[in-house]
Design a protein around this motif. Structure first.
Motif, PDB file in Angstrom:
ATOM      1  N   CYS A  50      31.288  47.109  45.207  1.00 52.12           N
ATOM      2  CA  CYS A  50      32.390  46.994  46.163  1.00 52.12           C
ATOM      3  C   CYS A  50      33.561  47.832  45.655  1.00 52.12           C
ATOM      4  CB  CYS A  50      32.750  45.520  46.344  1.00 52.12           C
ATOM      5  SG  CYS A  50      33.954  45.177  47.642  1.00 52.12           S
ATOM      6  N   SER A  51      34.561  47.220  45.080  1.00 53.45           N
ATOM      7  CA  SER A  51      35.729  47.919  44.552  1.00 53.45           C
ATOM      8  C   SER A  51      35.491  48.305  43.101  1.00 53.45           C
ATOM      9  CB  SER A  51      36.953  47.006  44.671  1.00 53.45           C
ATOM     10  OG  SER A  51      38.038  47.508  43.934  1.00 53.45           O
ATOM     11  N   ASN A  52      36.300  49.229  42.595  1.00 51.44           N
ATOM     12  CA  ASN A  52      36.249  49.555  41.168  1.00 51.44           C
ATOM     13  C   ASN A  52      37.355  48.829  40.412  1.00 51.44           C
ATOM     14  OD1 ASN A  52      38.413  51.193  42.209  1.00 51.44           O
ATOM     15  ND2 ASN A  52      38.273  52.449  40.370  1.00 51.44           N
ATOM     16  N   SER A  53      38.039  47.907  41.087  1.00 51.95           N
ATOM     17  CA  SER A  53      39.132  47.176  40.463  1.00 51.95           C
ATOM     18  C   SER A  53      38.679  45.789  40.026  1.00 51.95           C
ATOM     19  CB  SER A  53      40.307  47.045  41.431  1.00 51.95           C
ATOM     20  OG  SER A  53      41.304  46.199  40.901  1.00 51.95           O
ATOM     21  N   LEU A  54      39.043  45.433  38.796  1.00 51.82           N
ATOM     22  CA  LEU A  54      38.821  44.080  38.294  1.00 51.82           C
ATOM     23  C   LEU A  54      40.070  43.234  38.494  1.00 51.82           C
ATOM     24  CD1 LEU A  54      36.532  45.806  36.954  1.00 51.82           C
ATOM     25  CD2 LEU A  54      36.591  44.165  35.072  1.00 51.82           C
ATOM     26  N   ARG A  55      40.953  43.728  39.361  1.00 50.36           N
ATOM     27  CA  ARG A  55      42.150  43.006  39.798  1.00 50.36           C
ATOM     28  C   ARG A  55      43.206  42.924  38.692  1.00 50.36           C
ATOM     29  NH1 ARG A  55      38.556  38.889  40.854  1.00 50.36           N
ATOM     30  NH2 ARG A  55      40.098  37.200  40.955  1.00 50.36           N
ATOM     31  N   SER A  56      44.187  42.089  38.874  1.00 55.12           N
ATOM     32  CA  SER A  56      45.380  42.076  38.030  1.00 55.12           C
ATOM     33  C   SER A  56      45.055  41.902  36.550  1.00 55.12           C
ATOM     34  CB  SER A  56      46.322  40.956  38.477  1.00 55.12           C
ATOM     35  OG  SER A  56      47.427  40.854  37.595  1.00 55.12           O
ATOM     36  N   ASP A  57      45.842  42.595  35.733  1.00 54.83           N
ATOM     37  CA  ASP A  57      45.698  42.475  34.285  1.00 54.83           C
ATOM     38  C   ASP A  57      46.891  41.745  33.682  1.00 54.83           C
ATOM     39  OD1 ASP A  57      43.867  42.953  32.251  1.00 54.83           O
ATOM     40  OD2 ASP A  57      44.883  44.764  31.558  1.00 54.83           O
ATOM     41  N   GLN A  58      47.692  41.102  34.530  1.00 51.57           N
ATOM     42  CA  GLN A  58      48.897  40.417  34.082  1.00 51.57           C
ATOM     43  C   GLN A  58      48.615  38.939  33.815  1.00 51.57           C
ATOM     44  OE1 GLN A  58      51.632  42.598  33.782  1.00 51.57           O
ATOM     45  NE2 GLN A  58      49.957  43.984  34.304  1.00 51.57           N
ATOM     46  N   LEU A  59      49.221  38.392  32.787  1.00 52.31           N
ATOM     47  CA  LEU A  59      48.974  37.006  32.418  1.00 52.31           C
ATOM     48  C   LEU A  59      49.625  36.018  33.388  1.00 52.31           C
ATOM     49  CD1 LEU A  59      49.228  37.045  28.529  1.00 52.31           C
ATOM     50  CD2 LEU A  59      47.183  36.849  29.955  1.00 52.31           C
ATOM     51  N   GLU A  60      50.494  36.497  34.264  1.00 52.34           N
ATOM     52  CA  GLU A  60      51.054  35.615  35.293  1.00 52.34           C
ATOM     53  C   GLU A  60      50.084  35.431  36.446  1.00 52.34           C
ATOM     54  OE1 GLU A  60      54.181  37.582  32.947  1.00 52.34           O
ATOM     55  OE2 GLU A  60      52.571  38.369  34.195  1.00 52.34           O
ATOM     56  N   ASN A  61      48.939  36.108  36.363  1.00 48.96           N
ATOM     57  CA  ASN A  61      47.897  36.006  37.372  1.00 48.96           C
ATOM     58  C   ASN A  61      46.665  35.377  36.718  1.00 48.96           C
ATOM     59  OD1 ASN A  61      45.495  36.979  38.999  1.00 48.96           O
ATOM     60  ND2 ASN A  61      47.163  37.778  40.256  1.00 48.96           N
ATOM     61  N   ALA A  62      45.999  34.467  37.442  1.00 53.60           N
ATOM     62  CA  ALA A  62      44.882  33.732  36.843  1.00 53.60           C
ATOM     63  C   ALA A  62      43.750  34.648  36.402  1.00 53.60           C
ATOM     64  CB  ALA A  62      44.365  32.677  37.822  1.00 53.60           C
ATOM     65  N   VAL A  63      43.465  35.707  37.176  1.00 50.58           N
ATOM     66  CA  VAL A  63      42.375  36.600  36.766  1.00 50.58           C
ATOM     67  C   VAL A  63      42.780  37.421  35.553  1.00 50.58           C
ATOM     68  CG1 VAL A  63      42.910  38.626  38.206  1.00 50.58           C
ATOM     69  CG2 VAL A  63      40.529  38.059  37.683  1.00 50.58           C
ATOM     70  N   GLY A  64      44.083  37.674  35.395  1.00 50.29           N
ATOM     71  CA  GLY A  64      44.559  38.322  34.179  1.00 50.29           C
ATOM     72  C   GLY A  64      44.340  37.443  32.961  1.00 50.29           C
ATOM     73  N   LEU A  65      44.564  36.134  33.139  1.00 47.38           N
ATOM     74  CA  LEU A  65      44.297  35.176  32.069  1.00 47.38           C
ATOM     75  C   LEU A  65      42.809  35.155  31.729  1.00 47.38           C
ATOM     76  CD1 LEU A  65      44.793  32.784  30.173  1.00 47.38           C
ATOM     77  CD2 LEU A  65      44.668  31.286  32.192  1.00 47.38           C
ATOM     78  N   LEU A  66      41.960  35.117  32.758  1.00 51.23           N
ATOM     79  CA  LEU A  66      40.512  35.073  32.513  1.00 51.23           C
ATOM     80  C   LEU A  66      40.062  36.297  31.724  1.00 51.23           C
ATOM     81  CD1 LEU A  66      37.852  33.595  32.966  1.00 51.23           C
ATOM     82  CD2 LEU A  66      37.645  34.772  35.174  1.00 51.23           C
ATOM     83  N   LYS A  67      40.601  37.457  32.050  1.00 51.61           N
ATOM     84  CA  LYS A  67      40.262  38.671  31.297  1.00 51.61           C
ATOM     85  C   LYS A  67      40.651  38.531  29.828  1.00 51.61           C
ATOM     86  CE  LYS A  67      40.959  42.019  35.048  1.00 51.61           C
ATOM     87  NZ  LYS A  67      41.810  41.219  35.927  1.00 51.61           N
ATOM     88  N   GLU A  68      41.864  38.021  29.591  1.00 49.10           N
ATOM     89  CA  GLU A  68      42.327  37.915  28.215  1.00 49.10           C
ATOM     90  C   GLU A  68      41.505  36.905  27.420  1.00 49.10           C
ATOM     91  OE1 GLU A  68      44.334  38.823  24.809  1.00 49.10           O
ATOM     92  OE2 GLU A  68      44.228  39.913  26.720  1.00 49.10           O
ATOM     93  N   GLU A  69      41.101  35.818  28.055  1.00 48.48           N
ATOM     94  CA  GLU A  69      40.213  34.866  27.382  1.00 48.48           C
ATOM     95  C   GLU A  69      38.924  35.562  26.953  1.00 48.48           C
ATOM     96  OE1 GLU A  69      41.539  30.818  29.853  1.00 48.48           O
ATOM     97  OE2 GLU A  69      39.450  31.452  29.787  1.00 48.48           O
ATOM     98  N   LEU A  70      38.337  36.317  27.877  1.00 46.66           N
ATOM     99  CA  LEU A  70      37.079  36.999  27.589  1.00 46.66           C
ATOM    100  C   LEU A  70      37.257  38.065  26.512  1.00 46.66           C
ATOM    101  CD1 LEU A  70      35.705  37.282  31.227  1.00 46.66           C
ATOM    102  CD2 LEU A  70      34.755  35.870  29.396  1.00 46.66           C
TER     103      LEU A  70
END
Length: 435
Positions: A50-70
């Motif tokens: 679909c998209s080439n974006s994994l969405r927000s990389d900011q910690l104020e965004n939940a998906v940004g948090l999930l990335k940082e956990e991983l």
């Protein structure tokens, strides 16, 4: 000890990596290149359809948090994404071909992973992780239907956005910039006047759609809705969605346009851009006709048209536990979008958790307790929550995590505090989790 992982998408690749890193022998079954789904193009693993974006990389965004956990826990997908990222303001976007190639190289070169190509039509004996994705082949889907019963027979539809060549965009009618001038100027912004938007909207809502068997608007997942379906909800709906002009000032006029179509870089060279939020299942000639009405795209070269395909997912709260294991047959686990986690990062997170917990169980260790205060834990608890009566795919969000228990002024500050609470827990778990 051997585990069979079916499917080398984001979830399957992450799962196989986590198992292999812990000394477990992995047989990775992937039907490409012998057989592909309508949405797949390359022979590589972890292909982004679909998209080439994994969405927000900011910690104020939940998906940004999930990335940082991983990241902190040694995720293959996040390390490869960071290594192949392309500029996209506050988002993590990747060169999709470079990303998939890197994941493939890492998996194929791991001494504990054996890749076996070809379609899987039955569930193997022993420990199995089914990460065949939302585009599971018909034969395997039928086998799962027999195993799981009517509760597995759920589906919705997913769509991919078109790609255009950068050189074909009329930059006299567009400008480079990010919303609110946040980060670097990574997006091509294509403004529209009210009159231009009105003509575009009229054409979009009446354009001829490709035939998709059994398609109904109500069956479209809200997070990946075709742009024409969204447009039919109201004249200005797009202006509050993918075409919203807020935070974008046209340097030629000094004003905010009526609507703005954004293009995001799709490869590292910056030669290919995708139309952000323009997932569609219009017929190809209609896509060219309608999307060329966007002034900056009047002579656009479409490198790939948008496509629509069926996605399947399980009734996970009835079938799976918090570690994505099948309740009635725990030797079988599932990972990825078919479990009801929606999104690239969420799929990788499910594969991560399944890989870690399967390895620990085989090694005689207790499962790691990822609590609901962490994004990884919150996802696992959401898909296994039996109180959810109308289960639908879910992106990670702070709403499925417990509140702080004290007041914080401002949404961004509150979300940042939620993220910090989670990362403090993750740091305490690192020694237990890392191989």
């Amino acid at each position: 000890m051997n585990v069979t992982v079916i499917g080398a998408g984001l979830a399957g690749s992450e799962c196989a990596w986590q198992l292999a890193q812990r000394g477990i022998q992995v047989t990775l079954r992937e039907m490409k290149p012998e057989k592909k789904t309508p949405a797949h193009v390359t022979e590589d693993f972890a292909e982004l359809c679909c998209s080439n974006s994994l969405r927000s990389d900011q910690l104020e965004n939940a998906v940004g948090l999930l990335k940082e956990e991983l990241r902190r826990l040694g995720s293959l997908i996040l390390s490869c994404a960071d290594a192949t990222r392309v500029e996209a303001g506050g988002a993590l976007a990747v060169d999709r071909h470079g990303f998939a190639a890197l994941v493939t190289e890492k998996i194929r070169s791991h001494p504990n992973v054996t890749v076996v190509p070809g379609e899987v039509t039955d569930i193997p004996e022993g420990e199995v992780v089914i990460a065949s994705g939302p585009l599971t082949s018909d034969a395997l889907a039928e086998r799962l239907q027999t195993l799981l019963g009517a509760e597995s027979d759920l589906h919705f539809y997913d769509a991919a956005a078109p790609l255009v060549s950068a050189e074909s965009v009329d930059m006299d009618k567009a400008w480079m910039g990010s919303r609110y001038d946040k980060g670097t100027a990574d997006y091509v912004n294509c403004p529209m006047t009210e009159e231009e938007y009105d003509a575009f909207w009229q054409a979009l809502t009446t354009a001829q759609e490709a035939e998709v068997h059994g398609f109904e608007d109500k069956m479209v997942f809200e997070g990946c809705m075709p742009v024409e379906v969204m447009a039919r909800r109201g004249h200005d709906t797009l202006c509050y969605g993918p075409l919203k002009p807020r935070g974008l000032t046209d340097p030629r006029t000094g004003k905010e346009p009526y609507a703005v179509v954004q293009l995001r870089r799709d490869n590292a060279d910056g030669t290919v851009y995708n139309l952000v939020g323009f997932q569609t299942h219009l017929r190809f000639p209609e896509q060219r006709r309608v999307f060329s009405m966007i002034p900056a795209l009047h002579d656009a070269e479409f490198l790939r048209y948008g496509v629509m395909h069926r996605n399947t997912f399980l009734n996970s709260p009835r079938l799976l536990d918090r570690y994505y294991r099948l309740k009635k047959e725990p030797r079988i686990a599932f990972a990825g979008q078919m479990t009801g986690v929606e999104g690239y990062v969420e799929s990788a997170a499910s594969g991560f958790l399944v890989g870690v917990e399967t390895a620990r169980r085989l090694m005689g260790k207790p499962p790691v307790d990822f609590p609901q205060e962490t994004a990884i834990g919150a996802l696992g608890l959401y898909i296994s929550n039996q109180s959810v009566t109308a289960f639908q795919p879910m992106n990670i969000n702070f709403g499925i995590m417990p509140p702080l228990g004290y007041k914080v002024k401002g949404k961004r500050n509150k979300n940042a505090a939620l993220s910090q609470r989670s990362l403090d827990i993750i740091d305490q778990l690192k020694e237990e989790v890392l191989p």
